[in-house]
Design a protein around this motif. Structure first.
Motif, PDB file in Angstrom:
ATOM      1  N   TYR A 209       0.824  -1.217   0.000  1.00  0.00           N
ATOM      2  CA  TYR A 209       0.000   0.000   0.000  1.00  0.00           C
ATOM      3  C   TYR A 209       0.853   1.260   0.000  1.00  0.00           C
ATOM      4  CZ  TYR A 209       1.174   0.116   4.969  1.00  0.00           C
ATOM      5  OH  TYR A 209       1.864   0.139   6.152  1.00  0.00           O
TER       6      TYR A 209
ATOM      7  N   THR B  19     -11.575  17.123  11.710  1.00  0.00           N
ATOM      8  CA  THR B  19     -12.362  16.710  12.881  1.00  0.00           C
ATOM      9  C   THR B  19     -11.471  16.741  14.111  1.00  0.00           C
ATOM     10  OG1 THR B  19     -11.742  14.413  12.499  1.00  0.00           O
ATOM     11  CG2 THR B  19     -13.845  15.131  11.556  1.00  0.00           C
TER      12      THR B  19
ATOM     13  N   TYR C 120     -16.000  12.194  16.721  1.00  0.00           N
ATOM     14  CA  TYR C 120     -15.097  13.034  15.945  1.00  0.00           C
ATOM     15  C   TYR C 120     -15.878  14.125  15.228  1.00  0.00           C
ATOM     16  CZ  TYR C 120     -11.798   9.299  16.861  1.00  0.00           C
ATOM     17  OH  TYR C 120     -11.001   8.385  17.476  1.00  0.00           O
TER      18      TYR C 120
ATOM     19  N   VAL D  11      -5.516  15.464   5.209  1.00  0.00           N
ATOM     20  CA  VAL D  11      -5.757  14.158   5.850  1.00  0.00           C
ATOM     21  C   VAL D  11      -5.032  13.104   5.005  1.00  0.00           C
ATOM     22  CG1 VAL D  11      -7.480  12.398   6.450  1.00  0.00           C
ATOM     23  CG2 VAL D  11      -7.969  14.813   6.891  1.00  0.00           C
TER      24      VAL D  11
ATOM     25  N   SER E  19      -4.398   0.319  -0.412  1.00  0.00           N
ATOM     26  CA  SER E  19      -3.785  -0.823  -1.094  1.00  0.00           C
ATOM     27  C   SER E  19      -3.703  -0.529  -2.588  1.00  0.00           C
ATOM     28  CB  SER E  19      -4.631  -2.085  -0.896  1.00  0.00           C
ATOM     29  OG  SER E  19      -4.666  -2.415   0.467  1.00  0.00           O
TER      30      SER E  19
ATOM     31  N   ILE F  91     -13.697   3.179  -1.567  1.00  0.00           N
ATOM     32  CA  ILE F  91     -15.114   3.340  -1.228  1.00  0.00           C
ATOM     33  C   ILE F  91     -15.268   4.623  -0.434  1.00  0.00           C
ATOM     34  CG2 ILE F  91     -14.912   1.887   0.881  1.00  0.00           C
ATOM     35  CD1 ILE F  91     -17.863   0.981   0.112  1.00  0.00           C
TER      36      ILE F  91
HETATM   37  C1  LIG Z   1      -3.071  -0.741   4.843  1.00  0.00           C
HETATM   38  C2  LIG Z   1      -4.408  -0.121   4.499  1.00  0.00           C
HETATM   39  C3  LIG Z   1      -4.887  -0.229   3.207  1.00  0.00           C
HETATM   40  C4  LIG Z   1      -6.130   0.325   2.889  1.00  0.00           C
HETATM   41  N1  LIG Z   1      -6.586   0.206   1.597  1.00  0.00           N
HETATM   42  C5  LIG Z   1      -7.783   0.720   1.256  1.00  0.00           C
HETATM   43  C6  LIG Z   1      -8.286   0.555  -0.093  1.00  0.00           C
HETATM   44  O1  LIG Z   1      -7.627  -0.027  -0.963  1.00  0.00           O
HETATM   45  N2  LIG Z   1      -9.488   1.095  -0.383  1.00  0.00           N
HETATM   46  C7  LIG Z   1     -10.248   1.747   0.568  1.00  0.00           C
HETATM   47  O2  LIG Z   1     -11.351   2.222   0.226  1.00  0.00           O
HETATM   48  N3  LIG Z   1      -9.799   1.903   1.841  1.00  0.00           N
HETATM   49  C8  LIG Z   1      -8.586   1.426   2.202  1.00  0.00           C
HETATM   50  N4  LIG Z   1      -8.123   1.595   3.493  1.00  0.00           N
HETATM   51  C9  LIG Z   1      -8.911   2.454   4.430  1.00  0.00           C
HETATM   52  C10 LIG Z   1      -8.462   3.936   4.283  1.00  0.00           C
HETATM   53  O3  LIG Z   1      -7.117   4.071   4.735  1.00  0.00           O
HETATM   54  C11 LIG Z   1      -9.335   4.932   5.066  1.00  0.00           C
HETATM   55  O4  LIG Z   1      -9.401   4.517   6.405  1.00  0.00           O
HETATM   56  C12 LIG Z   1     -10.743   5.060   4.507  1.00  0.00           C
HETATM   57  O5  LIG Z   1     -10.689   5.433   3.132  1.00  0.00           O
HETATM   58  C13 LIG Z   1     -11.570   6.108   5.258  1.00  0.00           C
HETATM   59  O6  LIG Z   1     -10.962   7.366   5.169  1.00  0.00           O
HETATM   60  P1  LIG Z   1     -11.777   8.736   5.389  1.00  0.00           P
HETATM   61  O7  LIG Z   1     -10.810   9.830   5.668  1.00  0.00           O
HETATM   62  O8  LIG Z   1     -12.712   8.970   4.246  1.00  0.00           O
HETATM   63  O9  LIG Z   1     -12.653   8.438   6.676  1.00  0.00           O
HETATM   64  P2  LIG Z   1     -12.407   9.026   8.156  1.00  0.00           P
HETATM   65  O10 LIG Z   1     -12.827  10.450   8.221  1.00  0.00           O
HETATM   66  O11 LIG Z   1     -11.005   8.728   8.577  1.00  0.00           O
HETATM   67  O12 LIG Z   1     -13.446   8.168   8.963  1.00  0.00           O
HETATM   68  C14 LIG Z   1     -13.173   6.819   9.238  1.00  0.00           C
HETATM   69  C15 LIG Z   1     -13.363   6.600  10.741  1.00  0.00           C
HETATM   70  O13 LIG Z   1     -12.429   7.448  11.461  1.00  0.00           O
HETATM   71  C16 LIG Z   1     -13.121   8.215  12.462  1.00  0.00           C
HETATM   72  N5  LIG Z   1     -12.487   9.531  12.554  1.00  0.00           N
HETATM   73  C17 LIG Z   1     -12.934  10.709  12.074  1.00  0.00           C
HETATM   74  N6  LIG Z   1     -12.085  11.713  12.433  1.00  0.00           N
HETATM   75  C18 LIG Z   1     -11.074  11.134  13.133  1.00  0.00           C
HETATM   76  C19 LIG Z   1      -9.905  11.616  13.752  1.00  0.00           C
HETATM   77  N7  LIG Z   1      -9.612  12.930  13.747  1.00  0.00           N
HETATM   78  N8  LIG Z   1      -9.090  10.745  14.379  1.00  0.00           N
HETATM   79  C20 LIG Z   1      -9.365   9.438  14.421  1.00  0.00           C
HETATM   80  N9  LIG Z   1     -10.482   8.903  13.851  1.00  0.00           N
HETATM   81  C21 LIG Z   1     -11.319   9.736  13.204  1.00  0.00           C
HETATM   82  C22 LIG Z   1     -14.553   8.299  11.953  1.00  0.00           C
HETATM   83  O14 LIG Z   1     -15.407   8.449  13.060  1.00  0.00           O
HETATM   84  C23 LIG Z   1     -14.767   6.997  11.207  1.00  0.00           C
HETATM   85  O15 LIG Z   1     -15.208   6.004  12.083  1.00  0.00           O
HETATM   86  C24 LIG Z   1      -6.898   1.028   3.860  1.00  0.00           C
HETATM   87  C25 LIG Z   1      -6.384   1.125   5.152  1.00  0.00           C
HETATM   88  C26 LIG Z   1      -5.177   0.560   5.472  1.00  0.00           C
HETATM   89  C27 LIG Z   1      -4.664   0.693   6.888  1.00  0.00           C
END
Ligand SMILES: Cc1cc2nc3c(=O)[nH]c(=O)nc-3n(C[C@H](O)[C@H](O)[C@H](O)COP(=O)(O)OP(=O)(O)OC[C@H]3O[C@@H](n4cnc5c(N)ncnc54)[C@H](O)[C@@H]3O)c2cc1C
Length: 328
Positions: free
Chosen positions: A40, A51, A63, A78, A83, A102
């Protein structure tokens, strides 16, 4: 710390409002580091909703969005890991990295910080993506499947990303005469046919049989179209694996356990009634697939929905198979 660079997203393909594949090309004349299928990279956008962590009553963690003094939503950088869905040979030949993402939406309907920004991008205008010039991770066949004769890959939703990379790379290696005697079986599930990204690519890889590969696609919300598609199976990934291993479905087992404990079975009965019973694509049989799942020589490797992965772990370990997963 790896160097930060600014790449360009020059391709997006959506299979639904919340699911998409995009390609990132590197900054200027640079190249991405080499990598192995299953690894990744960290990606970042700079205009994400910010947040902060709030713990209420000493327990509940939330959050909420950060607002400035004028009550306006604050935006900033952020970073998360994703992957790589492209195969190493594709990046070598064509320069890009492909990702399968997604749109995160929580139970209140609030969109995830980074994916909300990603899904606002367009290849023509808003197309810049920051990336850390380092590709990492040990979710590779070398690390997770070494020594096993049968490798059962289970990908749900975007959890397919590492496995499409592996399947394409194995096919490419076999084309170049580098193949082994390992049997690979891929269980791939999403809710609908439209969301079953890479379906045709995987059917093509299976049809070519350049390496020993069986593809078991299924949808958990089948429509008439899906019932009529002989290549497509039905049912969620965990239940498909349970079916292949001749175990009761998760919902059947939950109901049996509750009944034995004398608990209220109303919800468990309703859940079982709603469950789509696993059905294989028409050209495959449970007996043939069972031969590819000898517990002593098989490893189950999964990535995707955490609930599903937990049950896949249970099914694999109950049968005595080695279990490996990627935590997102
Ligand atoms: C090794 C690895 C590979 C990955 N590969 C993929 C992939 O191929 N495709 C894919 O779609 N996703 C993948 N993910 C997941 C991706 O990294 C993200 O977690 C996901 O896309 C959500 O991100 P976001 O910022 O949109 O959501 P966020 O805003 O991060 O929300 C996700 C969660 O975090 C919480 N949150 C909100 N703010 C904070 C904060 N300040 N601190 C802590 N938590 C908080 C929210 O309440 C929610 O429950 C992977 C993760 C890992 C670790």
């Amino acid at each position: 710390m790896a160097e930060k660079k600014i790449g360009t997203v020059n391709y997006w393909r959506y299979s639904s409002d919340i699911l998409g594949v995009f390609r990132l090309v590197p900054e200027g004349a640079s190249k991405f580091p080499s990598y192995k299928a299953g690894q990744y990279m960290a990606l970042q956008r700079n205009d994400c909703r910010l947040t902060k962590k709030v713990v209420s009553d000493g327990k509940k963690v939330e959050y909420p969005t950060v607002l400035d003094a004028q009550g306006v939503l604050k935006r900033g950088a952020v970073t998360h890991s994703y992957s790589i869905a492209s195969a190493p040979f594709e990046t070598e030949e064509r320069g890009y990295l492909e990702f399968y993402v997604i749109l995160e939406i929580d139970e209140k309907g609030v969109k995830g910080r980074l994916t909300e920004s990603m899904f606002r991008m367009s290849p023509e205008a808003d197309n810049k993506m920051v990336y850390y010039e380092k590709i990492a991770g040990d979710f590779t066949l070398d690390k997770r499947a070494a020594g096993f004769k049968n490798v059962i890959l289970v990908g749900t939703g975007t959890g397919l990303a590492p496995f499409i990379s592996m399947a394409k790379q194995l096919d490419f290696a076999a084309k170049s005469g580098m193949s082994n005697s390992v049997k690979y079986t891929l269980l791939h599930t999403n809710r609908t046919y439209e969301e079953l990204d890479y379906y045709q690519d995987l059917l093509d890889i299976e049809a070519a049989q350049r390496f020993d590969f069986v593809y078991v696609p299924s949808v958990s919300r089948p429509t008439q179209r899906d019932w009529d598609d002989p290549k497509l199976g039905r049912g969620r990934a965990n239940n498909m694996l349970r079916y292949l291993l001749e175990m009761p479905l998760k919902e059947e087992q939950d109901l049996q356990e509750l009944t034995a404990r004398g608990g209220d079975v109303t919800k468990a009965k309703a859940a079982l009634e709603k469950t789509v019973k696993p059905a294989l694509p028409k050209h495959l049989t449970r007996e043939d697939l069972r031969e590819r799942m000898d517990p002593a020589t098989s490893v189950v490797i999964t990535c995707g929905n955490p609930w599903s992965m937990e049950d896949i772990k249970y099914a694999a370990e109950t049968t005595g198979m080695r279990f490996e997963k990627e935590d997102w």
